[in-house]
Design a protein around this motif. Structure first.
Motif, PDB file in Angstrom:
ATOM      1  N   GLY A 175       0.826  -1.263   0.134  1.00  0.00           N
ATOM      2  CA  GLY A 175       0.060  -0.016  -0.065  1.00  0.00           C
ATOM      3  C   GLY A 175       0.721   1.395  -0.090  1.00  0.00           C
ATOM      4  O   GLY A 175       1.919   1.268  -0.619  1.00  0.00           O
ATOM      5  N   ASN A 176       0.290   2.212   0.745  1.00  0.00           N
ATOM      6  CA  ASN A 176       0.926   3.878   0.898  1.00  0.00           C
ATOM      7  C   ASN A 176       2.313   3.327   2.111  1.00  0.00           C
ATOM      8  O   ASN A 176       2.205   2.743   2.960  1.00  0.00           O
ATOM      9  CB  ASN A 176       0.129   4.499   1.207  1.00  0.00           C
ATOM     10  CG  ASN A 176      -0.942   4.837  -0.121  1.00  0.00           C
ATOM     11  OD1 ASN A 176      -0.433   4.991  -1.302  1.00  0.00           O
ATOM     12  ND2 ASN A 176      -2.236   4.921  -0.068  1.00  0.00           N
ATOM     13  N   PRO A 177       3.134   4.642   1.871  1.00  0.00           N
ATOM     14  CA  PRO A 177       4.033   4.701   3.154  1.00  0.00           C
ATOM     15  C   PRO A 177       3.100   4.497   4.394  1.00  0.00           C
ATOM     16  O   PRO A 177       2.380   5.434   4.520  1.00  0.00           O
ATOM     17  CB  PRO A 177       4.774   5.908   2.791  1.00  0.00           C
ATOM     18  CG  PRO A 177       4.613   6.071   1.249  1.00  0.00           C
ATOM     19  CD  PRO A 177       3.241   5.633   0.868  1.00  0.00           C
ATOM     20  N   ARG A 178       3.886   3.723   5.311  1.00  0.00           N
ATOM     21  CA  ARG A 178       3.577   3.773   6.821  1.00  0.00           C
ATOM     22  C   ARG A 178       3.758   5.140   7.389  1.00  0.00           C
ATOM     23  O   ARG A 178       2.942   5.670   8.388  1.00  0.00           O
ATOM     24  CB  ARG A 178       4.188   2.724   7.431  1.00  0.00           C
ATOM     25  CG  ARG A 178       3.856   1.349   7.243  1.00  0.00           C
ATOM     26  CD  ARG A 178       4.577   0.394   8.015  1.00  0.00           C
ATOM     27  NE  ARG A 178       4.252  -1.082   7.871  1.00  0.00           N
ATOM     28  CZ  ARG A 178       3.550  -1.693   8.465  1.00  0.00           C
ATOM     29  NH1 ARG A 178       3.067  -1.301   9.802  1.00  0.00           N
ATOM     30  NH2 ARG A 178       3.034  -3.063   8.491  1.00  0.00           N
ATOM     31  N   THR A 218       6.312 -10.548   7.264  1.00  0.00           N
ATOM     32  CA  THR A 218       6.660  -9.773   6.310  1.00  0.00           C
ATOM     33  C   THR A 218       7.028  -8.312   6.322  1.00  0.00           C
ATOM     34  O   THR A 218       6.268  -7.567   7.302  1.00  0.00           O
ATOM     35  CB  THR A 218       5.665  -9.811   5.059  1.00  0.00           C
ATOM     36  OG1 THR A 218       6.198  -9.392   3.742  1.00  0.00           O
ATOM     37  CG2 THR A 218       4.381  -9.129   5.214  1.00  0.00           C
ATOM     38  N   THR A 219       7.754  -7.463   5.796  1.00  0.00           N
ATOM     39  CA  THR A 219       7.988  -6.331   5.584  1.00  0.00           C
ATOM     40  C   THR A 219       7.963  -5.793   4.119  1.00  0.00           C
ATOM     41  O   THR A 219       8.744  -6.571   3.467  1.00  0.00           O
ATOM     42  CB  THR A 219       9.034  -5.586   6.582  1.00  0.00           C
ATOM     43  OG1 THR A 219       8.972  -4.190   6.609  1.00  0.00           O
ATOM     44  CG2 THR A 219      10.500  -6.183   5.823  1.00  0.00           C
ATOM     45  N   VAL A 220       7.499  -4.750   3.703  1.00  0.00           N
ATOM     46  CA  VAL A 220       7.431  -4.218   2.392  1.00  0.00           C
ATOM     47  C   VAL A 220       8.038  -2.671   2.272  1.00  0.00           C
ATOM     48  O   VAL A 220       7.691  -2.005   3.386  1.00  0.00           O
ATOM     49  CB  VAL A 220       5.928  -4.211   1.788  1.00  0.00           C
ATOM     50  CG1 VAL A 220       5.971  -3.798   0.381  1.00  0.00           C
ATOM     51  CG2 VAL A 220       5.432  -5.589   1.976  1.00  0.00           C
ATOM     52  N   PHE A 221       8.887  -2.548   1.427  1.00  0.00           N
ATOM     53  CA  PHE A 221       9.499  -1.240   1.281  1.00  0.00           C
ATOM     54  C   PHE A 221       9.296  -0.827  -0.220  1.00  0.00           C
ATOM     55  O   PHE A 221       9.347  -1.715  -1.065  1.00  0.00           O
ATOM     56  CB  PHE A 221      11.116  -1.196   1.633  1.00  0.00           C
ATOM     57  CG  PHE A 221      11.358  -1.040   2.953  1.00  0.00           C
ATOM     58  CD1 PHE A 221      11.702   0.148   3.651  1.00  0.00           C
ATOM     59  CD2 PHE A 221      11.072  -2.092   4.009  1.00  0.00           C
ATOM     60  CE1 PHE A 221      11.843   0.277   4.965  1.00  0.00           C
ATOM     61  CE2 PHE A 221      11.292  -2.099   5.346  1.00  0.00           C
ATOM     62  CZ  PHE A 221      11.867  -0.866   5.808  1.00  0.00           C
ATOM     63  N   ARG A 222       9.352   0.454  -0.218  1.00  0.00           N
ATOM     64  CA  ARG A 222       9.484   0.877  -1.921  1.00  0.00           C
ATOM     65  C   ARG A 222      10.778   1.919  -1.785  1.00  0.00           C
ATOM     66  O   ARG A 222      11.184   2.766  -0.924  1.00  0.00           O
ATOM     67  CB  ARG A 222       8.381   1.942  -2.194  1.00  0.00           C
ATOM     68  CG  ARG A 222       8.404   2.470  -3.644  1.00  0.00           C
ATOM     69  CD  ARG A 222       7.324   2.815  -4.270  1.00  0.00           C
ATOM     70  NE  ARG A 222       6.941   4.291  -3.560  1.00  0.00           N
ATOM     71  CZ  ARG A 222       5.728   4.301  -2.876  1.00  0.00           C
ATOM     72  NH1 ARG A 222       4.836   3.495  -3.082  1.00  0.00           N
ATOM     73  NH2 ARG A 222       5.447   5.508  -2.379  1.00  0.00           N
ATOM     74  N   ASP A 225       2.832   0.230   4.017  1.00  0.00           N
ATOM     75  CA  ASP A 225       1.714  -0.521   4.638  1.00  0.00           C
ATOM     76  C   ASP A 225       1.272  -1.505   3.761  1.00  0.00           C
ATOM     77  O   ASP A 225       1.999  -1.606   2.449  1.00  0.00           O
ATOM     78  CB  ASP A 225       0.382   0.281   4.651  1.00  0.00           C
ATOM     79  CG  ASP A 225       0.213   0.997   6.205  1.00  0.00           C
ATOM     80  OD1 ASP A 225       0.580   0.470   7.219  1.00  0.00           O
ATOM     81  OD2 ASP A 225      -0.185   2.137   6.155  1.00  0.00           O
ATOM     82  N   PHE A 226       0.801  -2.688   4.062  1.00  0.00           N
ATOM     83  CA  PHE A 226       0.314  -3.916   3.138  1.00  0.00           C
ATOM     84  C   PHE A 226      -0.916  -4.604   3.947  1.00  0.00           C
ATOM     85  O   PHE A 226      -1.183  -4.454   5.140  1.00  0.00           O
ATOM     86  CB  PHE A 226       1.536  -5.011   3.006  1.00  0.00           C
ATOM     87  CG  PHE A 226       1.993  -5.481   4.310  1.00  0.00           C
ATOM     88  CD1 PHE A 226       1.356  -6.650   4.839  1.00  0.00           C
ATOM     89  CD2 PHE A 226       3.032  -5.023   4.914  1.00  0.00           C
ATOM     90  CE1 PHE A 226       1.667  -7.271   6.181  1.00  0.00           C
ATOM     91  CE2 PHE A 226       3.468  -5.487   6.249  1.00  0.00           C
ATOM     92  CZ  PHE A 226       2.756  -6.645   6.857  1.00  0.00           C
ATOM     93  N   VAL A 227      -1.563  -5.214   2.867  1.00  0.00           N
ATOM     94  CA  VAL A 227      -2.718  -5.951   3.208  1.00  0.00           C
ATOM     95  C   VAL A 227      -2.384  -7.386   3.141  1.00  0.00           C
ATOM     96  O   VAL A 227      -1.831  -7.912   1.944  1.00  0.00           O
ATOM     97  CB  VAL A 227      -4.019  -5.591   2.636  1.00  0.00           C
ATOM     98  CG1 VAL A 227      -5.119  -6.551   2.809  1.00  0.00           C
ATOM     99  CG2 VAL A 227      -4.534  -4.144   3.049  1.00  0.00           C
ATOM    100  N   MET A 228      -2.564  -8.303   4.067  1.00  0.00           N
ATOM    101  CA  MET A 228      -2.235  -9.598   3.963  1.00  0.00           C
ATOM    102  C   MET A 228      -3.863 -10.374   4.022  1.00  0.00           C
ATOM    103  O   MET A 228      -4.309 -10.640   5.269  1.00  0.00           O
ATOM    104  CB  MET A 228      -1.752 -10.483   4.827  1.00  0.00           C
ATOM    105  CG  MET A 228      -1.161 -11.820   4.729  1.00  0.00           C
ATOM    106  SD  MET A 228      -0.113 -12.553   6.111  1.00  0.00           S
ATOM    107  CE  MET A 228       1.615 -12.109   5.611  1.00  0.00           C
TER     108      MET A 228
END
Length: 453
Positions: free
Chosen positions: A38-41, A400-404, A387-390
């Motif tokens: 998603g968008n930045p936390r 998990t962790t997600v970065f851009r 942010d992310f949705v699982m």
């Protein structure tokens, strides 16, 4: 290349960071979970990753054959062949991972610091840092942390076993920080920040010194902060706490309550020895968003266990939790130790990502080394945590962790600590490509999805 999948698993027989293929469409029909970025936390950019230059690590490194010395440096600081570390931490005066107690001013009552000397550090410790600088061909920003003032400045008149800084020596101790930083700068080192005290709420059998929240606040407000400004070192950040997650929020509320203290503070540093408590880290970051949250130390205690796979899983679990909670700089503890997990001058032996067999002149890379690389090699400076949705029909064990990254690439690190294989689909940010991947039992996977734009 639009997507890449990098994987390390227990079943791979020691091979690390292997590039693997995505699942075929037919195999991806019923994933255990779908992760959508998603968008930045929060807006804070990632600084990077690093480890600690301790006297013990340097002593071990100095006794290796030249080829293995180079392998240590390449393994940590080379961005292609190694972990791509960009930061470091080191100790001011001795710590438990020193060969013994020492201080730069050992003459009792020398408040003017006339006897100040860093000859001890100019031995193997600073040689180790210089060697890393030579490989990087640029200064590695260092976090400087004291474990104890000189014994004569303390209530218990020794560097070990806690005690506290005598109030009459607060100003001299602040000048000591300034002098030590100046000596490091003369060496060509770059000190980006200091912590007030390593683990200020712990009385240890090794080098230690206790500070209450009030003590720490007063020292920052009336002594250390002004001393750095007076010597034109205001670009050296002050980080408080430098201790476990369990009290991170309470300490922040107390220390940052006074604006006259808060104005000198860049952020807060945490360790992992009290348990997960990632919610407290996140709460602290949410309520004090202008203060950086850094992870300054973590290791696995109890000595070395060569080849044990849980080393890496412990690291990755903690890294995922802290990065999601708001940590923007992650620093490991000792980069290198011997087979016992030392030397340590009080026998507090620990594990490390690299272990040296000094008799054989050989290096061993623990699973923690491989697991750290799944973060440090791919999450770039300036990346933001997303942010992310699982979505999952059944409970998934995947963390998990997600970065851009700054170039728009999505980086998703997936940890499977379970005994079961799991199929996961990852949907990149901004509607970019989705990719499905099989996560073997006891594995870690980094999925890289290029920006479509």
């Amino acid at each position: 290349m639009e997507t890449r999948i990098i994987q390390t698993s227990q079943r791979a027989g020691g091979e690390i960071w292997q590039e693997v293929s995505a699942l075929a469409a037919a195999d991806a029909l019923h994933p255990a979970a779908v992760i959508t970025a998603g968008n930045p936390r929060r807006p804070d950019p990632m600084r990077g990753f690093g480890g600690a230059f301790t006297e013990s690590a340097a002593w071990v490194w100095s006794r290796l054959p030249q080829t293995e010395k180079q392998a240590v440096l390449t393994g940590y600081f080379d961005p292609v062949q190694g972990l791509g570390y960009r930061y470091g931490r080191t100790h001011m005066n001795s710590c438990d991972f020193s060969l013994g107690n020492y201080a730069a001013v050992d003459v009792p009552g020398d408040e003017k610091l006339w006897s100040f000397s860093c000859e001890r550090e100019k031995g193997c410790l600073w040689q180790f840092i210089h060697a890393a600088y030579d490989l990087q061909q640029e200064p590695i920003p260092l976090l400087l942390s004291p474990w104890s003032p000189p014994a004569w400045m303390k209530t218990n008149q020794e560097m070990n076993n806690g005690g506290s800084l005598l109030p009459e020596y607060r100003q001299a101790w602040a000048r000591y920080f300034v002098r030590y930083i100046a000596e490091m700068h003369k060496q060509g080192f770059r000190v980006f920040g200091v912590t007030v005290q390593n683990e200020p709420e712990a009385t240890q059998t090794w080098d230690s010194c206790r500070y209450s929240a009030g003590d720490e606040a007063v020292f920052i407000r009336d002594h250390l902060g002004p001393a750095l400004v007076q010597e034109d070192l205001q670009d050296v950040g002050i980080y408080f706490w430098d201790h476990n997650r369990d009290l991170v929020y309470d300490r922040a509320c107390e220390v940052l309550a006074d604006p006259a203290v808060a104005r000198y503070i860049s952020g807060q540093a945490i360790h992992w020895y009290s348990g997960d408590q990632f919610d407290l880290v996140e709460r602290t970051k949410r309520e004090f968003p202008d203060k950086e949250m850094i992870f300054s130390e973590g290791c696995i205690e109890g000595g070395v266990k060569l080849g044990e796979w849980d080393r890496g899983e412990i690291y990755a679990h903690n890294m995922i939790g802290d990065l999601n909670a708001g940590v923007t700089l992650w620093l490991d503890w000792n980069m290198l130790l011997d087979l016992q997990g030392g030397p340590n001058h009080v026998g507090n032996f620990c594990d490390a990502p690299m272990i040296a067999d000094l008799d054989a002149g050989q290096l061993h890379r623990q699973s923690s080394y491989a697991y750290i690389g799944h973060f440090s090699r791919y999450i770039q400076p300036g990346a933001v945590c997303l942010d992310f949705v699982m979505e999952s029909e059944t409970a998934s064990a995947v963390e998990t962790t997600v970065f851009r990254n700054p170039d728009g690439e999505t980086v998703c690190v997936l940890l499977n600590r379970s005994d079961n294989l799991e199929n996961i689909t990852v949907q990149g940010s901004h509607g970019s490509t989705s990719v499905s991947v099989a996560l073997p039992a006891h594995s870690i996977t980094t999925v890289l999805i290029a920006n479509k734009e």
